[in-house]
Design a protein around this motif. Structure first.
Motif, PDB file in Angstrom:
ATOM      1  N   VAL A   1       0.373  27.638 -19.797  1.00 47.88           N
ATOM      2  CA  VAL A   1       0.189  27.575 -18.348  1.00 47.88           C
ATOM      3  C   VAL A   1      -0.317  28.880 -17.739  1.00 47.88           C
ATOM      4  CG1 VAL A   1       1.888  25.746 -18.047  1.00 47.88           C
ATOM      5  CG2 VAL A   1       2.613  28.140 -17.903  1.00 47.88           C
ATOM      6  N   LEU A   2      -0.341  29.960 -18.509  1.00 47.60           N
ATOM      7  CA  LEU A   2      -0.764  31.270 -17.990  1.00 47.60           C
ATOM      8  C   LEU A   2      -2.264  31.476 -18.160  1.00 47.60           C
ATOM      9  CD1 LEU A   2       2.046  33.594 -19.425  1.00 47.60           C
ATOM     10  CD2 LEU A   2       1.936  32.530 -17.164  1.00 47.60           C
ATOM     11  N   ARG A   3      -2.891  31.967 -17.096  1.00 50.85           N
ATOM     12  CA  ARG A   3      -4.311  32.311 -17.129  1.00 50.85           C
ATOM     13  C   ARG A   3      -4.437  33.764 -16.703  1.00 50.85           C
ATOM     14  NH1 ARG A   3      -3.637  28.450 -19.388  1.00 50.85           N
ATOM     15  NH2 ARG A   3      -4.478  26.360 -19.106  1.00 50.85           N
ATOM     16  N   PRO A   4      -5.084  34.602 -17.513  1.00 52.02           N
ATOM     17  CA  PRO A   4      -5.231  36.021 -17.156  1.00 52.02           C
ATOM     18  C   PRO A   4      -5.939  36.194 -15.816  1.00 52.02           C
ATOM     19  CG  PRO A   4      -5.945  35.619 -19.407  1.00 52.02           C
ATOM     20  CD  PRO A   4      -5.723  34.281 -18.775  1.00 52.02           C
ATOM     21  N   SER A   5      -5.557  37.231 -15.101  1.00 45.83           N
ATOM     22  CA  SER A   5      -6.160  37.565 -13.814  1.00 45.83           C
ATOM     23  C   SER A   5      -6.616  39.020 -13.865  1.00 45.83           C
ATOM     24  CB  SER A   5      -5.114  37.394 -12.706  1.00 45.83           C
ATOM     25  OG  SER A   5      -5.577  37.941 -11.498  1.00 45.83           O
ATOM     26  N   ALA A   6      -7.596  39.349 -13.059  1.00 47.38           N
ATOM     27  CA  ALA A   6      -8.062  40.738 -12.964  1.00 47.38           C
ATOM     28  C   ALA A   6      -7.225  41.541 -11.972  1.00 47.38           C
ATOM     29  CB  ALA A   6      -9.525  40.753 -12.546  1.00 47.38           C
ATOM     30  N   THR A   7      -6.293  40.890 -11.284  1.00 52.01           N
ATOM     31  CA  THR A   7      -5.486  41.558 -10.266  1.00 52.01           C
ATOM     32  C   THR A   7      -4.497  42.531 -10.889  1.00 52.01           C
ATOM     33  OG1 THR A   7      -5.667  39.634  -8.828  1.00 52.01           O
ATOM     34  CG2 THR A   7      -3.879  41.171  -8.352  1.00 52.01           C
ATOM     35  N   THR A   8      -4.355  43.687 -10.250  1.00 52.76           N
ATOM     36  CA  THR A   8      -3.348  44.672 -10.641  1.00 52.76           C
ATOM     37  C   THR A   8      -2.701  45.212  -9.368  1.00 52.76           C
ATOM     38  OG1 THR A   8      -4.901  46.516 -10.608  1.00 52.76           O
ATOM     39  CG2 THR A   8      -4.602  45.386 -12.722  1.00 52.76           C
ATOM     40  N   SER A   9      -1.546  45.832  -9.521  1.00 49.26           N
ATOM     41  CA  SER A   9      -0.905  46.512  -8.400  1.00 49.26           C
ATOM     42  C   SER A   9      -0.122  47.689  -8.946  1.00 49.26           C
ATOM     43  CB  SER A   9       0.010  45.565  -7.617  1.00 49.26           C
ATOM     44  OG  SER A   9       1.075  45.123  -8.421  1.00 49.26           O
ATOM     45  N   HIS A  10       0.286  48.568  -8.042  1.00 45.40           N
ATOM     46  CA  HIS A  10       1.016  49.768  -8.451  1.00 45.40           C
ATOM     47  C   HIS A  10       2.350  49.836  -7.717  1.00 45.40           C
ATOM     48  CE1 HIS A  10       1.743  53.869  -9.736  1.00 45.40           C
ATOM     49  NE2 HIS A  10       2.120  54.123  -8.498  1.00 45.40           N
ATOM     50  N   CYS A  11       3.409  50.117  -8.464  1.00 44.14           N
ATOM     51  CA  CYS A  11       4.729  50.374  -7.904  1.00 44.14           C
ATOM     52  C   CYS A  11       5.066  51.826  -8.217  1.00 44.14           C
ATOM     53  CB  CYS A  11       5.767  49.444  -8.523  1.00 44.14           C
ATOM     54  SG  CYS A  11       7.461  49.846  -8.052  1.00 44.14           S
TER      55      CYS A  11
ATOM     56  N   GLU B   1      -1.572  27.499 -14.273  1.00 44.17           N
ATOM     57  CA  GLU B   1      -2.341  26.271 -14.227  1.00 44.17           C
ATOM     58  C   GLU B   1      -1.463  25.147 -14.758  1.00 44.17           C
ATOM     59  OE1 GLU B   1      -6.177  24.586 -16.421  1.00 44.17           O
ATOM     60  OE2 GLU B   1      -6.573  26.353 -15.160  1.00 44.17           O
ATOM     61  N   VAL B   2      -1.133  24.212 -13.860  1.00 40.97           N
ATOM     62  CA  VAL B   2      -0.250  23.098 -14.203  1.00 40.97           C
ATOM     63  C   VAL B   2      -0.852  21.813 -13.650  1.00 40.97           C
ATOM     64  CG1 VAL B   2       2.053  22.108 -13.895  1.00 40.97           C
ATOM     65  CG2 VAL B   2       1.792  24.580 -14.185  1.00 40.97           C
ATOM     66  N   ASP B   3      -1.056  20.840 -14.504  1.00 44.60           N
ATOM     67  CA  ASP B   3      -1.579  19.531 -14.093  1.00 44.60           C
ATOM     68  C   ASP B   3      -2.835  19.648 -13.248  1.00 44.60           C
ATOM     69  OD1 ASP B   3       0.491  18.233 -15.449  1.00 44.60           O
ATOM     70  OD2 ASP B   3       1.803  18.262 -13.691  1.00 44.60           O
ATOM     71  N   GLY B   4      -3.733  20.543 -13.633  1.00 42.85           N
ATOM     72  CA  GLY B   4      -5.009  20.690 -12.944  1.00 42.85           C
ATOM     73  C   GLY B   4      -4.951  21.492 -11.651  1.00 42.85           C
ATOM     74  N   LYS B   5      -3.768  22.012 -11.300  1.00 45.07           N
ATOM     75  CA  LYS B   5      -3.631  22.826 -10.090  1.00 45.07           C
ATOM     76  C   LYS B   5      -3.403  24.274 -10.484  1.00 45.07           C
ATOM     77  CE  LYS B   5      -1.902  19.058  -7.329  1.00 45.07           C
ATOM     78  NZ  LYS B   5      -0.815  18.541  -6.497  1.00 45.07           N
TER      79      LYS B   5
ATOM     80  N   VAL C   1       2.220  35.202 -11.214  1.00 41.70           N
ATOM     81  CA  VAL C   1       3.041  35.811 -12.273  1.00 41.70           C
ATOM     82  C   VAL C   1       2.620  37.260 -12.427  1.00 41.70           C
ATOM     83  CG1 VAL C   1       3.737  35.615 -14.691  1.00 41.70           C
ATOM     84  CG2 VAL C   1       2.973  33.567 -13.460  1.00 41.70           C
ATOM     85  N   TRP C   2       3.605  38.157 -12.563  1.00 44.31           N
ATOM     86  CA  TRP C   2       3.252  39.547 -12.826  1.00 44.31           C
ATOM     87  C   TRP C   2       4.079  40.099 -13.972  1.00 44.31           C
ATOM     88  CZ3 TRP C   2       6.456  38.483  -8.703  1.00 44.31           C
ATOM     89  CH2 TRP C   2       7.630  39.217  -8.606  1.00 44.31           C
ATOM     90  N   THR C   3       3.554  41.164 -14.566  1.00 42.45           N
ATOM     91  CA  THR C   3       4.211  41.798 -15.698  1.00 42.45           C
ATOM     92  C   THR C   3       3.892  43.282 -15.715  1.00 42.45           C
ATOM     93  OG1 THR C   3       4.512  41.696 -18.107  1.00 42.45           O
ATOM     94  CG2 THR C   3       2.277  41.346 -17.295  1.00 42.45           C
ATOM     95  N   TYR C   4       4.792  44.039 -16.312  1.00 41.97           N
ATOM     96  CA  TYR C   4       4.578  45.464 -16.553  1.00 41.97           C
ATOM     97  C   TYR C   4       4.561  45.652 -18.063  1.00 41.97           C
ATOM     98  CZ  TYR C   4       5.645  46.325 -11.647  1.00 41.97           C
ATOM     99  OH  TYR C   4       5.621  46.328 -10.276  1.00 41.97           O
TER     100      TYR C   4
END
Length: 93
Positions: A35-45, A57-61, A67-70
């Motif tokens: 269900v995970l699709r990579p994104s180019a978005t990043t952020s800084h904490c 991506e779930v059932d075509g939506k 989702v974020w990760t460090y």
């Protein structure tokens, strides 16, 4: 067991949750299915470091950047290394 659901579908389940600032961080391997699709978005904490994002991506939506990760957080946040957290309508219970 903590569960993350979006669009009526379980997207992650685990009893190994790390909670930081009210967010449940799941082990990456707890994600159910593809269900995970990579994104180019990043952020800084200032104290955790650089976050990268995934869309769901779930059932075509698509839920963009829900989702974020460090992958390499600062030492103060080492316990969330490689874990995933959810927002943007994802229900965590």
């Amino acid at each position: 067991m903590t569960t993350a659901r979006w669009n009526g579908t379980v997207i992650a389940e685990s009893d190994d949750i790390v909670t930081v600032e009210g967010n449940a961080y799941f082990p990456r391997e707890s994600v159910v299915g593809d269900v995970l699709r990579p994104s180019a978005t990043t952020s800084h904490c200032p104290w955790k470091g650089e976050a990268s994002y995934f869309s769901l991506e779930v059932d075509g939506k698509t839920n963009t950047d829900a989702v974020w990760t460090y992958d390499a957080p600062k030492d103060a946040a080492a316990e969330i290394t490689g874990r995933l957290a959810f927002w943007k309508g994802v229900e965590v219970s």
